[in-house]
Structure formats: C-alpha cells, structure tokens
Design a protein around this motif. Structure first.
Motif, mmCIF file in Angstrom:
data_model
loop_
_atom_site.group_PDB
_atom_site.id
_atom_site.type_symbol
_atom_site.label_atom_id
_atom_site.label_comp_id
_atom_site.label_asym_id
_atom_site.label_seq_id
_atom_site.Cartn_x
_atom_site.Cartn_y
_atom_site.Cartn_z
ATOM 1 N N ARG A 56 24.533 -37.066 16.025
ATOM 2 C CA ARG A 56 24.152 -36.977 14.621
ATOM 3 C C ARG A 56 22.696 -36.574 14.433
ATOM 4 O O ARG A 56 22.341 -35.993 13.426
ATOM 5 C CB ARG A 56 24.396 -38.323 13.922
ATOM 6 C CG ARG A 56 25.861 -38.662 13.699
ATOM 7 C CD ARG A 56 25.985 -39.828 12.743
ATOM 8 N NE ARG A 56 25.340 -41.022 13.245
ATOM 9 C CZ ARG A 56 25.949 -41.943 13.969
ATOM 10 N NH1 ARG A 56 27.217 -41.798 14.291
ATOM 11 N NH2 ARG A 56 25.301 -43.013 14.382
ATOM 12 N N GLU A 57 21.812 -36.892 15.370
ATOM 13 C CA GLU A 57 20.390 -36.679 15.206
ATOM 14 C C GLU A 57 19.919 -35.448 15.985
ATOM 15 O O GLU A 57 20.460 -35.088 17.011
ATOM 16 C CB GLU A 57 19.616 -37.918 15.693
ATOM 17 C CG GLU A 57 19.924 -39.170 14.880
ATOM 18 C CD GLU A 57 19.235 -40.393 15.448
ATOM 19 O OE1 GLU A 57 18.534 -40.253 16.465
ATOM 20 O OE2 GLU A 57 19.413 -41.473 14.878
ATOM 21 N N GLY A 58 18.868 -34.794 15.441
ATOM 22 C CA GLY A 58 18.204 -33.738 16.179
ATOM 23 C C GLY A 58 18.743 -32.342 15.990
ATOM 24 O O GLY A 58 18.247 -31.415 16.622
ATOM 25 N N THR A 59 19.747 -32.140 15.126
ATOM 26 C CA THR A 59 20.277 -30.792 14.904
ATOM 27 C C THR A 59 20.464 -30.529 13.412
ATOM 28 O O THR A 59 20.632 -31.454 12.624
ATOM 29 C CB THR A 59 21.627 -30.575 15.614
ATOM 30 O OG1 THR A 59 22.562 -31.547 15.132
ATOM 31 C CG2 THR A 59 21.475 -30.735 17.120
ATOM 32 N N VAL A 60 20.426 -29.246 13.052
ATOM 33 C CA VAL A 60 20.705 -28.811 11.686
ATOM 34 C C VAL A 60 21.673 -27.638 11.753
ATOM 35 O O VAL A 60 21.772 -26.959 12.779
ATOM 36 C CB VAL A 60 19.414 -28.388 10.945
ATOM 37 C CG1 VAL A 60 18.491 -29.579 10.729
ATOM 38 C CG2 VAL A 60 18.682 -27.285 11.700
ATOM 39 N N PHE A 61 22.392 -27.416 10.656
ATOM 40 C CA PHE A 61 23.335 -26.304 10.577
ATOM 41 C C PHE A 61 22.873 -25.334 9.495
ATOM 42 O O PHE A 61 22.594 -25.740 8.362
ATOM 43 C CB PHE A 61 24.747 -26.818 10.273
ATOM 44 C CG PHE A 61 25.347 -27.600 11.407
ATOM 45 C CD1 PHE A 61 26.103 -26.969 12.382
ATOM 46 C CD2 PHE A 61 25.132 -28.969 11.507
ATOM 47 C CE1 PHE A 61 26.646 -27.681 13.442
ATOM 48 C CE2 PHE A 61 25.680 -29.694 12.561
ATOM 49 C CZ PHE A 61 26.433 -29.046 13.533
ATOM 50 N N VAL A 62 22.782 -24.051 9.853
ATOM 51 C CA VAL A 62 22.273 -23.023 8.956
ATOM 52 C C VAL A 62 23.257 -21.858 8.906
ATOM 53 O O VAL A 62 23.786 -21.440 9.941
ATOM 54 C CB VAL A 62 20.889 -22.520 9.433
ATOM 55 C CG1 VAL A 62 20.354 -21.458 8.487
ATOM 56 C CG2 VAL A 62 19.908 -23.674 9.530
ATOM 57 N N TYR A 63 23.509 -21.354 7.687
ATOM 58 C CA TYR A 63 24.400 -20.206 7.510
ATOM 59 C C TYR A 63 23.548 -18.942 7.439
ATOM 60 O O TYR A 63 22.758 -18.770 6.511
ATOM 61 C CB TYR A 63 25.215 -20.382 6.231
ATOM 62 C CG TYR A 63 26.119 -19.211 5.901
ATOM 63 C CD1 TYR A 63 26.786 -18.504 6.899
ATOM 64 C CD2 TYR A 63 26.316 -18.811 4.577
ATOM 65 C CE1 TYR A 63 27.615 -17.437 6.603
ATOM 66 C CE2 TYR A 63 27.160 -17.750 4.270
ATOM 67 C CZ TYR A 63 27.797 -17.064 5.286
ATOM 68 O OH TYR A 63 28.618 -16.001 4.984
#
Length: 200
Positions: A56-63
């Motif tokens: 859950r921690e340390g990542t992001v999702f980008v389009y």
C-alpha cells in the motif's frame, strides 16, 4: 513369590508409578499444545500485515496518454517526477509536445498526464485532468464558456463574467481574444493579465 500384604503393597506401588507417569505426560503435552496455538497465529498475522503495508505504501498510479508511445496507467515510486512518468510510457512521439508539461513536477496518485501535439499546445485546447502541475491547462473559450468558467479567469469576478455573457448575447461571438476589451469594465490592464488564458 510375594504373598499376602507384600503382594498388595507391591501392586499398589506399580499402579501409583504408572498413574504418576500418565499425569506428567498429559501435563507436558498440554503445555506444548497451548504454546503452539498462541504463537503460530501471531507470527503469521504480523507477517501478512507487514506485506500488505508494503504494497500500500511507496507507490502512486498515473495515467499517461496523448502523444506517447504506450499510453496507459503506470505504477511509479512515490515522489517520482513527470519526466519519469513519460519515460515509463515509452517517451513522447515525434509529433508530441512534452514541453507543455512541467517535467520537473512531482506526480500525484490518480493524476492524468496528457501529452498534446504542438498544434494543440499552441491552440490551448488541451484536455487536462488530474493533480496540480499536471500540464498546460486548456484556455477558456470566450464564445462557449459559462459563468463559472469565466470566473476562473484572472481579474474576472461574477460581475465581469456576467458582462461578458451579456456582450456575447447582444453583439454575437468574439472574433479575437482582444475583443474582450469591448466588454464594460474590462480594459487593457485586465486583458494583459488574462490574454494567455483565453481563446475564441
């Protein structure tokens, strides 16, 4: 051979020894079972929680979409920059204009990054959505914008926005962005501040 009282005493001692041994075995077995039942769930539960937390921690999702080699949703390390998101999508195509984006901006989870063509960037018609700094924002079209959209312009409050709508109804469409100076209450000073935000 044992006879009489001696035989009885001997049998009693044997029975007592056997019973005492059974009790000790049962107690030892019970302690081991209790110990296993208490320790195993705690160890497994902590491990699962740690693994779930790491996901859950340390990542992001980008389009990333528009003029890029491989449009799609990409998982990036938290704190990644826009240029890294473009690299993940294979980079901009020859017809793309990535300079319209702030390549040094930190990306946000759920953000949409649209790489326009040079023509789109110059015209200002860039469909941007997402977090702050996502890229060049679409210009406001004086001929189609509503009251709320006009009020997003620099120096334009509700009164001036209503004046723009009234001018449009009475005089027809604006032919050029500078025609906004024909609207009551909007002079050259205001136009200079918002000229880069409007189109027709």
């Amino acid at each position: 051979m044992l006879r009489g009282p001696k035989k009885v005493v001997f049998l009693f001692v044997i029975v007592a020894v056997i019973l005492a041994g059974c009790r000790r075995e049962a107690q030892t077995s019970g302690l081991q079972e209790v110990s296993l039942e208490k320790e195993a769930p705690e160890s497994g539960g902590q491990q699962e929680e740690e693994e779930a937390g790491a996901l859950r921690e340390g990542t992001v999702f980008v389009y990333v979409c528009g003029q890029v080699a491989s449009p799609g949703v990409y998982e990036l390390t938290e704190g990644a920059r826009v240029y890294e998101a473009l690299e993940a999508a294979g980079g901009a195509l020859d017809g793309g204009y990535p300079e319209s984006l702030n390549l040094a901006q930190e990306v946000q989870d759920g953000q949409k990054l649209y790489v326009p063509t040079q023509e789109e960037a110059l015209a200002g018609g860039i469909p941007q959505e997402g977090g702050p700094g996502g890229g060049a924002q679409a210009k406001v079209n004086l001929n189609t914008a509503g009251l709320e959209e006009l009020m997003t312009l620099t120096g334009i409050g509700q009164t001036r926005a209503e004046a723009i709508l009234a001018y449009r109804e009475e005089q027809g469409q604006f032919r050029a962005p500078e025609d906004i100076m024909n609207v009551d209450g909007i002079k050259e000073g205001i136009y200079e501040k918002l000229k880069d935000e409007i189109t027709v």
